[in-house]
Each structure stands twice: as C-alpha cells, then as structure tokens.
Design a protein around this motif. Structure first.
Motif, short mmCIF file in Angstrom:
data_model
loop_
_atom_site.label_atom_id
_atom_site.label_comp_id
_atom_site.label_asym_id
_atom_site.label_seq_id
_atom_site.Cartn_x
_atom_site.Cartn_y
_atom_site.Cartn_z
N LEU A 102 37.16 52.14 33.01
CA LEU A 102 37.91 50.90 33.19
C LEU A 102 38.73 50.58 31.94
O LEU A 102 39.87 50.12 32.03
CB LEU A 102 36.96 49.74 33.52
N GLU A 103 38.12 50.82 30.78
CA GLU A 103 38.82 50.55 29.51
C GLU A 103 40.05 51.46 29.38
O GLU A 103 41.09 51.04 28.87
CB GLU A 103 37.85 50.73 28.34
N LYS A 104 39.92 52.70 29.85
CA LYS A 104 41.05 53.63 29.79
C LYS A 104 42.17 53.18 30.74
O LYS A 104 43.35 53.24 30.43
CB LYS A 104 40.57 55.04 30.18
N LEU A 105 41.76 52.73 31.94
CA LEU A 105 42.72 52.26 32.94
C LEU A 105 43.42 50.98 32.50
O LEU A 105 44.61 50.80 32.69
CB LEU A 105 42.02 51.97 34.27
N VAL A 106 42.61 50.06 31.94
CA VAL A 106 43.10 48.72 31.59
C VAL A 106 42.64 48.40 30.16
O VAL A 106 41.64 47.72 29.96
CB VAL A 106 42.54 47.65 32.57
N PRO A 107 43.37 48.88 29.17
CA PRO A 107 42.95 48.66 27.78
C PRO A 107 42.92 47.17 27.41
O PRO A 107 43.69 46.38 27.96
CB PRO A 107 44.04 49.38 26.96
N GLU A 108 42.02 46.83 26.48
CA GLU A 108 41.90 45.43 26.07
C GLU A 108 43.22 44.91 25.51
O GLU A 108 43.62 43.78 25.79
CB GLU A 108 40.79 45.30 25.00
N HIS A 109 43.88 45.74 24.71
CA HIS A 109 45.14 45.30 24.10
C HIS A 109 46.30 46.03 24.78
O HIS A 109 46.32 47.26 24.84
CB HIS A 109 45.12 45.58 22.60
N GLY A 110 47.23 45.28 25.30
CA GLY A 110 48.38 45.86 25.98
C GLY A 110 49.47 44.81 26.06
O GLY A 110 49.35 43.71 25.50
N SER A 111 50.56 45.14 26.77
CA SER A 111 51.67 44.19 26.85
C SER A 111 51.45 43.25 28.03
O SER A 111 52.12 43.34 29.05
CB SER A 111 52.99 44.94 26.99
N TYR A 112 50.46 42.36 27.88
CA TYR A 112 50.14 41.41 28.94
C TYR A 112 50.85 40.08 28.68
O TYR A 112 51.21 39.76 27.55
CB TYR A 112 48.62 41.17 28.98
N ARG A 113 50.99 39.27 29.74
CA ARG A 113 51.67 37.98 29.62
C ARG A 113 50.71 36.82 29.42
O ARG A 113 51.04 35.84 28.76
CB ARG A 113 52.49 37.71 30.88
N HIS A 114 49.55 36.89 30.04
CA HIS A 114 48.56 35.81 30.03
C HIS A 114 48.20 35.43 28.60
O HIS A 114 47.74 36.25 27.81
CB HIS A 114 47.32 36.32 30.79
N ARG A 115 48.42 34.15 28.26
CA ARG A 115 48.31 33.73 26.86
C ARG A 115 46.89 33.67 26.33
O ARG A 115 46.68 33.64 25.12
CB ARG A 115 48.97 32.35 26.70
N GLU A 116 45.91 33.61 27.23
CA GLU A 116 44.53 33.51 26.75
C GLU A 116 44.10 34.79 26.02
O GLU A 116 43.13 34.78 25.26
CB GLU A 116 43.59 33.22 27.94
N GLY A 117 44.83 35.90 26.30
CA GLY A 117 44.54 37.14 25.58
C GLY A 117 43.43 37.97 26.20
O GLY A 117 42.92 38.89 25.57
#
Ligand code: ZN
Length: 132
Positions: A64-79
């Motif tokens: 899951l971490e590989k598919l959806v890394p913790e740090h990426g170009s996300y928009r959601h401000r909560e981080g």
C-alpha cells in the motif's frame, strides 16, 4: 449495535480484531445470521486476510505504501491524503456469516483493523443480525 475501542501504536498498522468481534458475537447468543463490522474513520479501514504469517500484514502495508506513498503531490491540506486513499482501498466495513454461533472465517483468515494515520484512539462498530 455494539462497539469497542482500540489504540493504535504507529502510523500504519494492521491489528487482528477477530477476538473482540467474536466476544460480541458470543455475548449476543446469535446462532446464525450476519455480522457486520464497520470502522467510523476516514483514515482507517478493515480487511480480512491471513493471520498465520505476520509477514502478510507487513507485506500488505508495504505494498500500500508503494502504491500510495505518504509524501506525494496531494491537494488535501491536512497532509494525510495517503491515509484517506489507503482507507478507501481497504474499505470501511466487512461482512461475515454466522453459522452454529461462530464467525464463518477460513482457517487462516482474520479480521484486521487497518490504521493509516496513527497512533490514534479508534472505534469499531459491530452489528449482529440474526437470520430469523
Ligand atoms: Zn485528512
């Protein structure tokens, strides 16, 4: 409807909650029906998978971490966008049949609470629905 709480110990973690769900089923005295387990959180989930080899939950979390890394170009401000996505991938509920007063799970299957934004205090809801 019943509920129980658990405290997770790390950001991402899978915790076997089959015992707690079984306790609720046994207390209900239900012989046959459906057990519905629901997680009321947007950064956690629930899944059924192997309980025998502890490397299986570790591999699931790593994949899951590989598919959806913790740090990426996300928009959601909560981080914590990765936690929201992982929550949706696992889903917020599972349904298990009840027969002869027992959960119908395979030998190697357990219900796992999936934490994706811990450590936190979490709540799991369980509804036992008798067949008749
Ligand atoms: Zn968030």
């Amino acid at each position: 409807m019943e509920q129980f709480s658990l405290t997770t110990g790390s950001r991402c973690q899978m915790i076997d909650i089959t015992g707690q769900v079984r306790d609720i089923l046994y207390k209900s005295g239900c012989a046959a029906g459906i057990c519905y387990v629901f997680v009321s959180h947007t950064t956690a989930g629930i899944t059924i998978n192997e309980n025998a080899d502890p490397d299986v939950p570790k591999d699931i979390l790593a994949a899951l971490e590989k598919l959806v890394p913790e740090h990426g170009s996300y928009r959601h401000r909560e981080g914590n966008s990765d936690a929201h996505v992982k929550s949706s991938l696992m889903g917020s509920s599972q349904t298990v049949f009840i027969e002869d007063g027992k959960l119908v799970l395979g030998t190697w299957q357990s219900l796992f609470f999936c934490e994706f934004d811990g450590p936190r205090r979490r709540t799991v809801w369980v509804k036992i629905m008798p067949a008749s």
